[in-house]
Design a protein around this motif. Structure first.
Motif, short mmCIF file in Angstrom:
data_model
loop_
_atom_site.label_atom_id
_atom_site.label_comp_id
_atom_site.label_asym_id
_atom_site.label_seq_id
_atom_site.Cartn_x
_atom_site.Cartn_y
_atom_site.Cartn_z
N LEU A 213 -5.12 12.72 -2.76
CA LEU A 213 -4.04 11.80 -2.40
C LEU A 213 -4.53 10.36 -2.25
O LEU A 213 -3.75 9.43 -2.36
N PHE A 214 -5.82 10.20 -1.99
CA PHE A 214 -6.37 8.86 -1.77
C PHE A 214 -7.00 8.25 -3.00
O PHE A 214 -7.52 7.15 -2.96
N ASP A 215 -6.96 8.95 -4.11
CA ASP A 215 -7.60 8.49 -5.34
C ASP A 215 -6.62 7.67 -6.18
O ASP A 215 -6.11 8.11 -7.20
N ILE B 276 0.84 -1.20 0.00
CA ILE B 276 0.00 0.00 0.00
C ILE B 276 0.87 1.25 0.00
O ILE B 276 0.62 2.20 -0.75
N LEU B 277 1.91 1.28 0.82
CA LEU B 277 2.79 2.44 0.88
C LEU B 277 3.52 2.67 -0.44
O LEU B 277 3.68 3.81 -0.88
N LYS B 278 3.93 1.59 -1.09
CA LYS B 278 4.60 1.73 -2.39
C LYS B 278 3.65 2.27 -3.45
O LYS B 278 4.01 3.14 -4.24
N HIS C 222 1.69 6.94 -6.62
CA HIS C 222 0.60 7.86 -6.93
C HIS C 222 1.01 9.31 -6.62
O HIS C 222 0.77 10.21 -7.43
N VAL C 223 1.62 9.53 -5.47
CA VAL C 223 2.05 10.88 -5.09
C VAL C 223 3.06 11.42 -6.10
O VAL C 223 2.95 12.57 -6.55
N LYS C 224 4.01 10.59 -6.48
CA LYS C 224 5.03 11.02 -7.45
C LYS C 224 4.39 11.37 -8.79
O LYS C 224 4.73 12.37 -9.42
#
Length: 77
Positions: free
Chosen positions: A71-73, A8-10, A15-17
């Motif tokens: 951020l959660f999409d 999940i973190l990866k 996604h953030v990047k």
């Protein structure tokens, strides 16, 4: 099937990047916009090495000038 926290973190970091690049920001831009987050923190997030607190999430959204909901999409593969 349970998904590991590491996965999940990866995926979140990826996604953030991707969001950051789509917006046209550098990691330094995020730091300048938020002022409460370091470049090392942004790098760790993007590389899936950091489990974030709520306040860090809010700082990240502020630094990216986006609504925190964006951020959660993302999909977990």
């Amino acid at each position: 099937m349970e998904i590991s926290n590491e996965k999940i973190l990866k995926q979140f970091g990826k996604h953030v990047k991707q969001l950051r690049k789509e917006i046209g920001l550098s990691q330094d831009d995020i730091v300048l916009n938020a002022r409460k987050i370091t470049k090392g923190t942004v790098s760790d997030i993007e590389n899936g090495k950091r489990n974030l607190s709520f306040t860090t999430l809010m700082d990240l959204a502020k630094g990216m000038k986006i609504h925190p909901k964006a951020l959660f999409d993302f999909e977990i593969e």
